[in-house]
Structures are given as structure tokens and as C-alpha cells.
Write a protein that holds these residues in place. Structure first.
Motif, PDB file in Angstrom:
ATOM      1  N   HIS A 363       0.824  -1.219   0.000  1.00 57.66           N
ATOM      2  CA  HIS A 363       0.000   0.000   0.000  1.00 57.66           C
ATOM      3  C   HIS A 363       0.855   1.265   0.000  1.00 57.66           C
ATOM      4  N   ALA A 366       2.117   1.974  -3.420  1.00 56.56           N
ATOM      5  CA  ALA A 366       0.989   2.383  -4.259  1.00 56.56           C
ATOM      6  C   ALA A 366       0.631   3.841  -4.011  1.00 56.56           C
ATOM      7  N   ASP A 367       0.613   4.256  -2.745  1.00 58.70           N
ATOM      8  CA  ASP A 367       0.293   5.644  -2.406  1.00 58.70           C
ATOM      9  C   ASP A 367       1.328   6.599  -3.005  1.00 58.70           C
ATOM     10  N   GLU A 370       0.844   6.896  -6.829  1.00 59.92           N
ATOM     11  CA  GLU A 370      -0.321   7.726  -7.148  1.00 59.92           C
ATOM     12  C   GLU A 370      -0.003   9.202  -6.949  1.00 59.92           C
ATOM     13  N   ALA A 371       0.722   9.523  -5.864  1.00 59.13           N
ATOM     14  CA  ALA A 371       1.074  10.915  -5.594  1.00 59.13           C
ATOM     15  C   ALA A 371       2.010  11.464  -6.666  1.00 59.13           C
ATOM     16  N   SER A 373       2.441  10.381  -9.733  1.00 56.74           N
ATOM     17  CA  SER A 373       1.772  10.421 -11.039  1.00 56.74           C
ATOM     18  C   SER A 373       0.868  11.633 -11.172  1.00 56.74           C
ATOM     19  N   SER A 374       0.300  12.078 -10.060  1.00 57.82           N
ATOM     20  CA  SER A 374      -0.614  13.226 -10.104  1.00 57.82           C
ATOM     21  C   SER A 374       0.093  14.547  -9.823  1.00 57.82           C
ATOM     22  N   ARG A 681      -3.847  -2.395  -6.585  1.00 61.17           N
ATOM     23  CA  ARG A 681      -3.637  -1.098  -7.221  1.00 61.17           C
ATOM     24  C   ARG A 681      -2.307  -1.030  -7.959  1.00 61.17           C
ATOM     25  N   MET A 685      -1.612  -0.229 -11.868  1.00 59.71           N
ATOM     26  CA  MET A 685      -0.748   0.855 -12.327  1.00 59.71           C
ATOM     27  C   MET A 685       0.325   0.343 -13.275  1.00 59.71           C
ATOM     28  N   ARG A 689      -0.120   2.680 -18.025  1.00 59.06           N
ATOM     29  CA  ARG A 689       0.337   4.023 -17.680  1.00 59.06           C
ATOM     30  C   ARG A 689      -0.128   4.961 -18.791  1.00 59.06           C
TER      31      ARG A 689
END
Length: 959
Positions: A363, A366-367, A370-371, A373-374, A681, A685, A689
Motif C-alpha cells: 500500500h 501504491a500511495d 499515485e502521488a 503520477s498526479s 492497485r 498501475m 500508464r
């Protein structure tokens, strides 16, 4: 032995020997001139084997159609013997089957030649006045440039598929095809295109030369589907192997291995598992890539291994690459998932208990992904974690490196999730572009109820193969109330297209006859007994606005086809197996479908079909939603379903059906919960992509819209006598002109319809989609470059100042060998254009391509042929000056190639080494292969050499 003299495009004098080959003769390949001059090492059974020493390659050819030309050096050339002693040739004689070269003091047999280069005598065609017009030289020049651009394109191998540009499919294909000996599990959900992904990977690797031998193993029912899919979409012709074909091959070569007869083979898994002999032959045939579809059907447990699994395991151990395809996720059984992973890497997945106990808690990573990528700022704790995973120096590089370094960080982070290296899985819930399914269940009350129930019970029994063969089946479709309903539906939906699928060819033909008697609606049919051309024509007629409105398909006949332009599906009968139902609906319900699809299901009340309809609708919601785990559902419930359908007259039948539907629905809900809770997740990912995928899509679209391919092929067709007849925008009928005796690649005598437009190609499968990847285009390029077209030309440049001579020389900088390593990524065969004047001064910039193409005119060079000062002194001096300039240019290109290679492979090697320290999913072999590849590529690029490909002699200032 007779010899006919030919002067080729490279300038060598060749002697054609009527297909006669003997050991130690020197030949060169028309199709692969970069291999240099080869030596005949073996001749037998209509085949000839040639070794090319400079390239370190060996080729086998069928003697009858070998693209080879005999080589002999001429008086004035200098050659070397095996001890590198030079010999200046004064005369050439034929002794037996070989040439003998004589000099001042000694003679050298062809058998004793050392390394020889095809640069000798490159000016021979000019020296004898065997020249083409400047326009033909321009065609050759353009072909060299286009071929170079095609080979360095980042989407080479992807543009040629007759496919919608679906981002996740292209991403997976790109990621896998760039790996060393890729071994992965493609496990996208149904309808997301695993087969397309696998075909894209194969197409790219085959086109780039990284693989050549491929074995595809599939269940019996999918053999034809794969053949059609890979041929129609990617122009790859695979050979279907079964016992009959193997026996036929062995009759011609009893001591041979049938699996060595062809490079690209499809056969059923059951076929190999059921024959020890065929399995042994397949295992010893050496494969670059093994593809296994429906891999979840390979049964394995700690205590039991099925024959199918055993044969795939043995093949996986000898194949370099491996693609496993399955829609069944790991959450449906950890033991089954482990069984597939151990096929990919037996060392990493050696112990089931260890695999079960490994931590799956990812996890935190994954977090962070995500951070990043954004574009969010990482928290201090997360940044510290990254430093511990990699290093402070690594993170400093990322901080200063911009978007590219950030992309590498995300890629490296995702790699920390082990299965993400070998498993790709996209789900419908994470994708957009799917239509909504709108079911229409039509209960029909039949007159003379008992008679129709009796008839439909027989029809159902035939569908289950329980009693009647298809030939024994009777149909009453002109009286059938379901057909009456169908006629009414067609009238109500006019002018919409309707696809109807039923089980058998016999039922399709009977329905065609009945509808023809009862309605004026145009009907087309599609079944397994039609050949590919007939299927294409029938499907094309269905796709045309004024064509057939109803297409009748059998179960097998509809496989591998995409009818997304239609939005109405009639299920005239239903299969027992949920996966077959999903396959039927999948003809329309696929990613990219533009509208909602309407599923019409007619059934006679009280018939076995009603039981199937209710089970699918009430138990599985299969007409509304995609069904996952169909194989497991069938194993659990099909026996109970058959019991209910066979006892409809029983008082308990209604209660049994209600119980079956309730239990099925309960299991389905539990299954969905399991899949949702088990959502991975990081795996999602790593499987898709969007930024990478969007860039690929944009590049392919750019090539699709570029008109240069169409212009180039128009010029080639005109030169080689292929007539083009306009059919529609960017769409043509091609056929050889009456004056053209030479066959053109992929253009049959009766003609062929082609389009350069992807959208039209997707709606018209009877029209070939021409791209830079298409065999017609690659064949045309080979035809221009290997035939000598434009290799020696003469032109006149009027009104260009003071009289004089110009010489344009086209060189090709080429690496020798290394195709399997895809050396094209860094240094493809590169054309170098050099223009010199009569003093040897480089004037390339003063005379750009457009100037020559627009101002040069054809003329006779007869007045120059007898001028010894020009032909024997000036021309060789100009060629020598141009060669020196090209050597300098080639050094720069080699340097650029080495730098590009180092940037790519150094990062990849560093990445693999970091991963190996933290993640045992990285095989040591991958790192070793990467380092060995870097060393080999460095040598290949450094040893690249130039070859004179073509000469254009220009007389300047003539009036």
C-alpha cells in the motif's frame, strides 16, 4: 556449367548459374546485401546453405527461388587469401565449379578466398553505360530514406495492425516488446483484448527481427480463431499443425522433424499432450517465443500435474520468451496462479508454501506512485522511504532531472512490486469505452405447445451433442414462432443491422432459407465451412450501408470477428457454458464500441431454452454484465443446469430452477466481492500508464495521417507497372498492368483492394490495410533495393553555371548481424548522401535533393564512355573523395548510436541490478542478458561499415 554475366547495384559482377550451387562458391543475397559475400557450405534436397563470414550468419534457401547472385571479381580488383595476402587480379578463369583468379606471380582459387567486401567494382554499371534516368535514382534514394525512417520509428511494428488504437493494449505491447526475452502473463479481463496484445507483441518482435520461430498453443476450439485473427489483423501467416499435417511432412522427409519445417506454427495443446512423439519433436525444435492461450485450463497442483501442463512446462523451459494468456485472476485460486507463474520463472517460483507466505502489502508504494503520477509533493516520510529503497544520490538526480527522471522513478517504484514485472491485468472497472448492455427477453407462447416443446427439446439435445449429429437435425423454421418474431424485429428496427448467432452451420443455413422465404431482407451468412475470402466478402457486405441487414453466424464461424458497427444482437439459442455466451456477446460488447448494444433473446415458454435464459438472467445477470470466472461457474453449476433442463416435466422442476438461480446468484455476488477486495492497485498501475500509452497513440495517429507512404507507394507502383484504380478516398484497386511480367509483393494477378485509411480498414475487412509494416510495403522496399533499381544513373543539369561534373553517391552505413538484438533502435542501416564536384570538393549543401529532383533531366552518356580521362581517372577520384567524406559522416553516426545505446541500456542494467537486490522477481539471467547485449551491441555499432549503394553522375552546365 554456363554463366550469364550480371552487373549488380553494388557494382559487383555476378554470374548467374541457373540455380546450380556448389561448395565454396561465393554468392551474395539480394534481400540482405549487408550480410556481405557468402560461402556455399552445403547443398542437399533442393536447399542450399550459405555462410556469411563478415556477418557471422548462416542462411538456408530453397534453391529454386533463392534470392542469391553469383559473385566473381574482375581484372584490376585486389582480393585477399585466407592468410590476408593481397592479389591484384589480371585474369579470371573457370575451373570446374569454381573461379580461379590469376595475378602476376600466382593464382588463387575461389575456395581459398579470405574476407572479401562487396565494395569492389561499384562503378561498373556506370563504366559500361548501364544507367537509369535521374527519376529512378530519386526513387531509390527516397526508398532508402523511407526505409530508414520506418526502422527507427518508435511505433514500428505497431502501426500495421488492423486494430483500434486502444491505449492499454498498446502500452502492454510496448512494455513487453522492449524487454529481454519477455516472459509474462497477460490476464486482462474478457473484452479488453489479450489476444490483440499478444499479436502486437509478436508482430513487433517478428518485424524487428528479434524473434523468428514462434509456437502458439491454444485449445482445439480456438485454433482457427487465432489463425484468422493474426492473419487478418497483422498479415502474419501461421501454419496450422495437426497429426495429418505432421504425417504429410514426414512422408516427404521421414528422418526430419515436422516442427522444423515452418517458422510460425499454431496447434492445439491437446494435440501435443496426446502424442509423446509430437511433443518430443516440438520440444526439440527450439522456439524464440511460446504463446499459450487459455492458460488457466492447464491443471496443476502440488499433488497432480495434467498432461497439458506438463508439455507446456517442458516447452517453456526451451523457449526464450513466453506469453501466457488467461482472463482468470489470481484471486480465483492462489495455487492455480502459482502454477502459471512457475512456468514464467521456475527459479523464482520454486516453492508453493514460500509463495503463499510472501507479504503482499504494497500500500505504501501504491500511495507514493499515485502521488507522483498526479504531481503531488511527497510527504517527508515518503521521501525518506524512497531514499532507503534507492539512494540519496538517485533521488538527487530525480529532483534535478525533470519529467524524464520522474518517469524513471515511477517506473522503478512500480518494479518493486514483484508480480508487476510478470503479470499484466487491466479490468473493465478501470477502463472506459464499454457500451451498456440492454437485454430484451422475449417469451413466446407457441401454438400447438406440446409439438413445439418436443421439437425444441430435440434441437436442444443436438446443441448439447447428446443424441443427434448436425446432419440428422430437422428444422421447421418456416413455421417457427421465433422466426416470425425475428421477421417482425427486422421490420421494426429497419434500417439497423442485426447480428444473429446460433450454434451450428446447419442451423444458420436453415435460417437463411426460412428468412429468404418469409422476408425480402438481405441476409448474409458466416460459418466455419466458408473460406477466409468468402467470410471477408460476406462480412463486408454486412458492413456496407446498402448491404445485408441480417448476418447469420454459427458459434465457431463468428470467432475472431469484430462486428462493432452493429448494435443489435439476437441470441437465437444459448450455449451451456458462460464463457461461450460471453464470447458471443463480445462480438459487439468490446472496448471502443460506440453505442449501447441491445441483446434480444427469444425463447418458447416451457422449452429447455427458457431454463437457460432464466439461469443466465436471474442467476448471473449475464445479459447485463460481463461474467468473470465463467469456467469456475460452469464447473460448479452446469451439471445442475443439465438436470433441470432434462426434467422439465417433473413437478419439482420449477423449484429446482429457483434453487439453482439463487445459488448461482449468491456465488456470483461472493465472487464479485472477492475480486473487489483483492484489487491490486500496483498491478493496475503497472499494467497501464496513460501518459506512455497516449504518446504511443499520438505517434501512430500521426503516421496514419501522413500521406508520404501513399505518395511513396504510388511512385513504386508506377515504376513497377502496377495500376491503381480509385475506389474511395485513400482506397484503391491494385492490379498488375498487362505489360508487367514481374510479380509485385502481395498483389495477385486478379488484383487486390487496399486502403491507407485505418477507419475504413476497420469497417471493411475485405480491404487490405497498407501501412509501413505491411508486407506489400516492406516487399516493395526490398524489391527496389535488391533489384538494382536506380543504382547507377546519369543526368544533365542545365543552366547551372560553369560546365563540369557532379557525382551524388548514396552510401549505407550498416551493422553486420545483431538483428535479434534490435540494433536498429540505436543504429539502423543509415543512408548517407554525399555530392562532390569534379575537384572532389563536397557540395552536398549546395545541391539539396529537391534541386536535383526538379531540375535534372535524362540524357545519354555515350560521349563520356570513350573519354578515358573521365571514366578511368576523374570518376574514380570523385568516388574516392566521396568515400572519405562518408567515412567521416559515418564516424559521427556511430558515435550517436553508441551514446543512445549507453543511455538506454545503462539505465536498464542499473534498474535491474537495484531490483535484484530488493526483489527476487528479477531473474539473474535478465541482468546477464542485458550486460551481454550491451557488450555485443557496442561491438556491432563500432564495427559498422559503409557500403556504396548508388551513384548518380551529373553533367553540369550542358546546353
Amino acid at each position: 556449367m554456363s554463366h550469364s554475366k550480371i552487373v549488380d547495384d553494388s557494382g559487383l559482377i555476378y554470374y548467374q548459374t541457373m540455380g546450380m550451387y556448389f561448395t565454396d562458391q561465393r554468392w551474395t543475397s539480394d534481400g540482405e546485401p549487408e550480410l556481405g559475400v557468402g560461402i556455399v557450405t552445403e547443398t542437399s534436397k533442393g536447399r542450399v546453405q550459405i555462410h556469411f563470414p563478415i556477418a557471422g550468419e548462416t542462411r538456408q534457401y530453397a534453391q529454386e527461388h533463392a534470392p542469391l547472385r553469383r559473385v566473381v571479381f574482375k581484372s584490376g580488383d585486389t582480393i585477399l587469401d585466407t592468410d590476408k595476402r593481397p592479389l591484384l587480379i589480371e585474369s579470371v578463369d573457370v575451373e570446374g565449379d569454381l573461379f580461379t583468379y590469376s595475378g602476376k606471380d600466382w593464382s588463387l582459387s575461389e575456395a581459398d578466398l579470405g574476407d572479401v567486401s562487396p565494395k569492389h567494382g561499384v562503378d561498373d554499371k556506370l563504366s559500361i553505360g548501364d544507367v537509369d534516368a535521374p527519376a529512378v535514382f530519386a526513387l531509390r534514394r527516397n526508398t532508402l530514406l523511407k526505409n530508414h525512417a520506418r526502422r527507427i520509428s518508435p511505433v514500428s511494428g505497431f502501426v500495421g495492425g488492423r486494430i483500434d488504437l486502444i491505449p492499454h493494449q498498446l502500452y502492454i505491447a510496448h512494455e513487453v516488446s522492449t524487454r529481454y526475452a519477455p516472459r509474462v502473463l497477460l490476464s486482462d479481463q474478457v473484452g479488453l483484448g489479450k489476444t490483440i496484445e499478444a499479436c502486437l507483441i509478436l508482430h513487433r518482435l517478428l518485424l524487428n527481427g528479434r524473434i523468428s520461430r514462434v509456437l502458439i498453443l491454444v485449445p482445439d476450439a480456438l485454433v482457427h480463431q487465432w489463425f484468422v485473427e493474426i492473419l487478418r489483423r497483422f498479415n502474419l501467416w501461421f501454419h496450422l499443425f495437426d497429426e495429418e499435417r505432421c504425417e504429410a511432412i514426414e512422408n516427404g522427409a521421414p528422418e526430419g522433424n515436422p516442427f522444423l519445417e515452418d517458422q510460425l506454427i499454431i496447434c492445439s495443446t491437446d494435440f501435443l499432450a496426446g502424442s509423446e512423439t509430437r511433443a518430443r519433436q516440438a520440444i526439440t525444435a527450439n522456439w524464440d517465443m511460446l504463446v499459450v492461450d487459455e492458460a488457466h485450463h492447464l491443471e496443476w497442483s502440488v499433488d497432480h500435474v495434467s498432461p497439458e501442463y506438463a508439455i507446456v512446462e517442458l516447452l517453456s523451459q526451451v523457449a526464450e520468451g513466453l506469453l501466457l494468456l488467461t482472463a482468470t485472476p489470481e484471486q480465483l485460486g492462489i495455487e492455480s496462479h502459482f502454477a502459471r507463474l512457475r512456468l514464467l520463472d521456475a527459479d523464482r517460483y520454486a516453492d508453493f508454501d514460500t509463495f503463499k507466505n510472501e507479504s503482499q502489502d504494497q500500500h505504501e508504494i501504491a500511495d507514493m506512485v499515485e502521488a507522483l503520477s498526479s504531481g503531488q509533493q511527497l510527504k517527508p516520510a515518503a521521501a525518506k522511504t524512497l531514499e532507503s529503497i534507492f539512494s540519496k544520490d538517485y533521488m538527487d538526480v530525480v529532483t534535478q532531472g525533470g519529467e524524464s527522471a520522474l518517469h524513471n522513478l515511477i517506473e522503478d517504484l512500480l518494479d518493486q512490486h514483484g508480480p508487476g514485472r510478470v503479470v499484466f491485468r487491466n479490468t473493465r472497472s478501470a477502463m472506459s469505452g464499454f457500451p451498456e448492455r440492454k437485454p430484451h427477453l422475449i417469451p413466446i407462447k407457441a401454438p400447438n405447445h406440446d409439438l413445439w416443446i418436443e421439437r425444441l427439446t430435440k434441437e436442444y439435445a443436438m446443441g448439447r451433442d447428446l443424441s443427434l449429429s448436425p446432419e440428422d437435425q430437422e428444422f421447421w423454421f418456416t413455421e417457427d414462432p421465433r422466426v416470425d418474431w425475428l421477421i417482425g424485429l427486422l421490420k421494426d428496427l429497419a434500417p439497423a443491422k442485426v447480428l444473429l448467432i446460433c450454434r451450428t452451420k446447419e442451423k444458420v443455413l436453415a435460417l437463411e432459407e426460412a428468412v429468404g422465404q418469409l422476408s425480402p431482407v438481405k441476409v448474409s451468412v458466416f460459418h466455419e465451412d466458408l473460406n477466409i475470402v468468402q467470410r471477408d466478402r460476406n462480412a463486408a457486405w454486412f458492413s456496407e450501408p446498402d448491404g445485408a441487414r441480417l448476418l447469420l453466424c454459427s458459434e465457431i464461424g463468428s470467432e475472431g470477428r469484430n462486428f462493432q458497427f452493429a448494435h443489435h444482437l439476437v441470441l437465437f439459442d444459448l450455449p451451456i457454458h458462460p464463457e461461450l455466451l460471453e464470447q458471443r456477446i463480445g462480438r459487439l460488447d468490446r472496448i471502443g464500441q460506440s453505442e449501447d448494444i441491445h441483446i434480444h433473446v427469444p425463447y418458447i415458454i416451457g422449452s429447455p431454452q427458457e431454463v437457460l435464459v432464466r439461469w443466465y438472467h436471474e442467476g448471473l445477470k449475464a445479459f447485463e454484465e460481463n461474467v468473470e470466472g465463467g469456467n469456475q461457474i460452469a464447473q460448479l453449476f452446469v451439471d445442475r443446469l443439465l438436470t433441470v433442463t432434462s426434467s422439465l416435466s417433473s413437478p419439482d422442476a420449477k423449484k429446482q430452477l429457483q434453487s439453482l438461480n439463487a445459488d448461482t446468484a449468491k456465488y456470483q455476488q461472493a465472487l464479485k466481492a472477492t475480486l473487489t477486495n483483492g484489487r491490486d492497485r500496483l498491478l493496475e498501475m503497472n499494467s497501464f500508464r496513460p501518459k506512455v500509452a497516449d504518446k504511443l497513440v499520438a505517434q501512430i495517429k500521426e503516421e496514419d495521417l501522413d500521406l508520404s507512404l501513399e505518395t511513396f507507394m504510388t511512385d513504386v507502383f508506377q515504376h513497377f507497372g502496377v495500376d491503381m484504380e480509385d475506389l474511395a478516398p485513400r482506397t484503391y484497386l491494385l492490379h498488375p498492368s498487362r505489360t508487367n511480367d514481374e510479380p509485385f509483393p502481395s498483389v495477385p494477378d486478379h488484383g487486390i483492394s487496399v486502403t491507407f485509411d485505418r477507419t475504413r480498414a476497420l469497417s471493411r475487412e475485405d480491404i487490405s490495410f497498407v501501412s509501413w509494416d505491411h508486407p506489400m510495403v516492406t516487399g516493395a522496399i526490398d524489391m527496389v533495393l535488391s533489384s538494382g533499381t536506380g543504382s547507377a544513373s546519369f543526368g544533365i543539369l542545365r543552366g547551372a553555371g560553369a560546365p563540369g561534373m557532379l557525382l551524388e553517391v548514396l552510401f549505407v552505413l550498416e551493422t553486420v548481424g545483431g538483428q535479434e538484438l534490435h540494433v536498429d533502435r540505436f543504429l539502423p542501416n543509415t543512408p548517407l548522401r554525399v555530392v562532390v564536384d569534379h575537384t572532389g570538393r563536397m557540395v552536398t549543401d549546395l545541391y539539396p535533393v529537391d534541386t536535383f529532383d526538379q531540375q535534372l533531366t535524362k540524357g545519354s552518356m555515350d560521349h563520356l564512355l570513350d573519354n578515358e580521362d573521365v571514366m578511368d581517372t576523374l570518376l574514380p577520384q570523385m568516388i574516392s573523395a566521396a568515400t572519405d567524406i562518408a567515412e567521416t559522416l559515418s564516424t559521427k553516426e556511430i558515435s550517436k548510436g553508441l551514446k543512445k545505446m549507453a543511455l538506454t541500456l545503462d539505465h536498464e542494467i542499473d534498474r535491474l541490478q537495484v531490483l535484484h537486490k530488493n526483489d527476487k522477481h528479477i531473474r539473474p539471467e535478465e541482468i546477464e542478458l542485458a550486460m551481454k547485449e550491451r557488450t555485443t551491441l557496442t561491438t556491432l555499432i563500432k564495427d559498422a561499415r559503409i557500403r556504396i549503394d548508388a551513384l548518380l553522375l551529373i553533367q553540369k552546365g550542358a546546353v
